[in-house]
Design an enzyme around this catalytic site. Sequence first.
Site, mmCIF file in Angstrom:
data_model
loop_
_atom_site.group_PDB
_atom_site.id
_atom_site.type_symbol
_atom_site.label_atom_id
_atom_site.label_comp_id
_atom_site.label_asym_id
_atom_site.label_seq_id
_atom_site.Cartn_x
_atom_site.Cartn_y
_atom_site.Cartn_z
ATOM 1 N N ASP A 30 28.695 28.505 34.106
ATOM 2 C CA ASP A 30 29.834 27.823 34.713
ATOM 3 C C ASP A 30 30.845 27.467 33.630
ATOM 4 O OD1 ASP A 30 30.149 26.096 37.637
ATOM 5 O OD2 ASP A 30 31.452 25.560 35.956
ATOM 6 N N ASN A 85 27.193 24.513 47.634
ATOM 7 C CA ASN A 85 28.216 23.725 48.318
ATOM 8 C C ASN A 85 28.840 24.632 49.370
ATOM 9 O OD1 ASN A 85 27.847 21.452 46.629
ATOM 10 N ND2 ASN A 85 29.163 22.370 45.063
ATOM 11 N N GLY A 91 32.155 20.126 48.845
ATOM 12 C CA GLY A 91 32.442 20.309 47.429
ATOM 13 C C GLY A 91 32.723 21.745 47.021
ATOM 14 N N GLN A 92 32.769 22.661 47.995
ATOM 15 C CA GLN A 92 33.035 24.063 47.621
ATOM 16 C C GLN A 92 34.500 24.222 47.232
ATOM 17 O OE1 GLN A 92 32.012 27.029 50.588
ATOM 18 N NE2 GLN A 92 32.296 28.718 49.124
ATOM 19 N N HIS A 98 27.960 31.081 46.209
ATOM 20 C CA HIS A 98 27.314 30.973 44.897
ATOM 21 C C HIS A 98 26.266 29.877 44.903
ATOM 22 C CE1 HIS A 98 30.998 28.524 44.932
ATOM 23 N NE2 HIS A 98 30.348 27.647 44.177
ATOM 24 N N LEU A 99 25.220 30.115 44.132
ATOM 25 C CA LEU A 99 24.200 29.103 43.858
ATOM 26 C C LEU A 99 24.504 28.510 42.492
ATOM 27 C CD1 LEU A 99 22.736 30.996 45.966
ATOM 28 C CD2 LEU A 99 20.631 30.522 44.709
ATOM 29 N N HIS A 100 24.470 27.193 42.413
ATOM 30 C CA HIS A 100 24.505 26.528 41.117
ATOM 31 C C HIS A 100 23.050 26.321 40.683
ATOM 32 C CE1 HIS A 100 28.737 24.826 41.383
ATOM 33 N NE2 HIS A 100 28.509 25.032 42.666
HETATM 34 P P1 5GP Z 1 31.944 24.999 43.913
HETATM 35 O O1 5GP Z 1 32.725 23.725 43.679
HETATM 36 O O2 5GP Z 1 32.766 25.989 44.716
HETATM 37 O O3 5GP Z 1 30.582 24.772 44.487
HETATM 38 O O4 5GP Z 1 31.673 25.616 42.504
HETATM 39 C C1 5GP Z 1 32.592 26.425 41.841
HETATM 40 C C2 5GP Z 1 32.203 26.435 40.394
HETATM 41 O O5 5GP Z 1 32.847 27.521 39.772
HETATM 42 C C3 5GP Z 1 32.604 25.175 39.647
HETATM 43 O O6 5GP Z 1 31.449 24.575 39.070
HETATM 44 C C4 5GP Z 1 33.588 25.678 38.587
HETATM 45 O O7 5GP Z 1 33.464 25.007 37.358
HETATM 46 C C5 5GP Z 1 33.222 27.149 38.480
HETATM 47 N N1 5GP Z 1 34.315 28.036 38.113
HETATM 48 C C6 5GP Z 1 35.566 28.028 38.649
HETATM 49 N N2 5GP Z 1 36.307 29.002 38.097
HETATM 50 C C7 5GP Z 1 35.508 29.636 37.203
HETATM 51 C C8 5GP Z 1 35.717 30.740 36.318
HETATM 52 O O8 5GP Z 1 36.772 31.354 36.252
HETATM 53 N N3 5GP Z 1 34.663 31.107 35.528
HETATM 54 C C9 5GP Z 1 33.451 30.460 35.591
HETATM 55 N N4 5GP Z 1 32.495 30.913 34.782
HETATM 56 N N5 5GP Z 1 33.229 29.431 36.419
HETATM 57 C C10 5GP Z 1 34.241 29.016 37.215
#
Ligand code: 5GP
Length: 112
Positions: A30, A85, A91-92, A98-100
């Site tokens: 991330d 999310n 929080g998405q 995607h899985l964190h």
């Molecule tokens: P969400 O909030 O949609 O569950 O998670 C999106 C995640 O993607 C966030 O943790 C954010 O830091 C990460 N992210 C957003 N843009 C980029 C990117 O360009 N590269 C990488 N490696 N991570 C990203």
Amino acid sequence: MSDNIFLKIVNKELPADIVYEDDIAIAFNDISPQAPTHILIIPKKEITKLTDSTSNDTELLGHLLFVAKKITDDLKIENYRVVINNGSEAGQTVFHLHLHVLAGRTFGWPPG
Ligand code: 5GP
């Protein structure tokens, strides 16, 4: 060109610190880590969010979870959290499924 940044990472149009890749999934660090280890696992197939997956995606969804197991096994990480999310109120922020995978610190419950 798609404005889906994760699809750009899949297509190698955007750089990422890739930690795992196969025909179905790709995993990368991330850009804004919320824990010492913070890896995102995404399908190469374009799926906006978990809600938009179908019964045709059953194997793919299981595969994503298995990739989380494989990566954490390889990194010898036993304590970790896997988060999806789904939707902006959850929080998405990036609308490609995607899985964190988060590890390396203690996590609270319930999540914020
Ligand atoms: P969400 O909030 O949609 O569950 O998670 C999106 C995640 O993607 C966030 O943790 C954010 O830091 C990460 N992210 C957003 N843009 C980029 C990117 O360009 N590269 C990488 N490696 N991570 C990203």
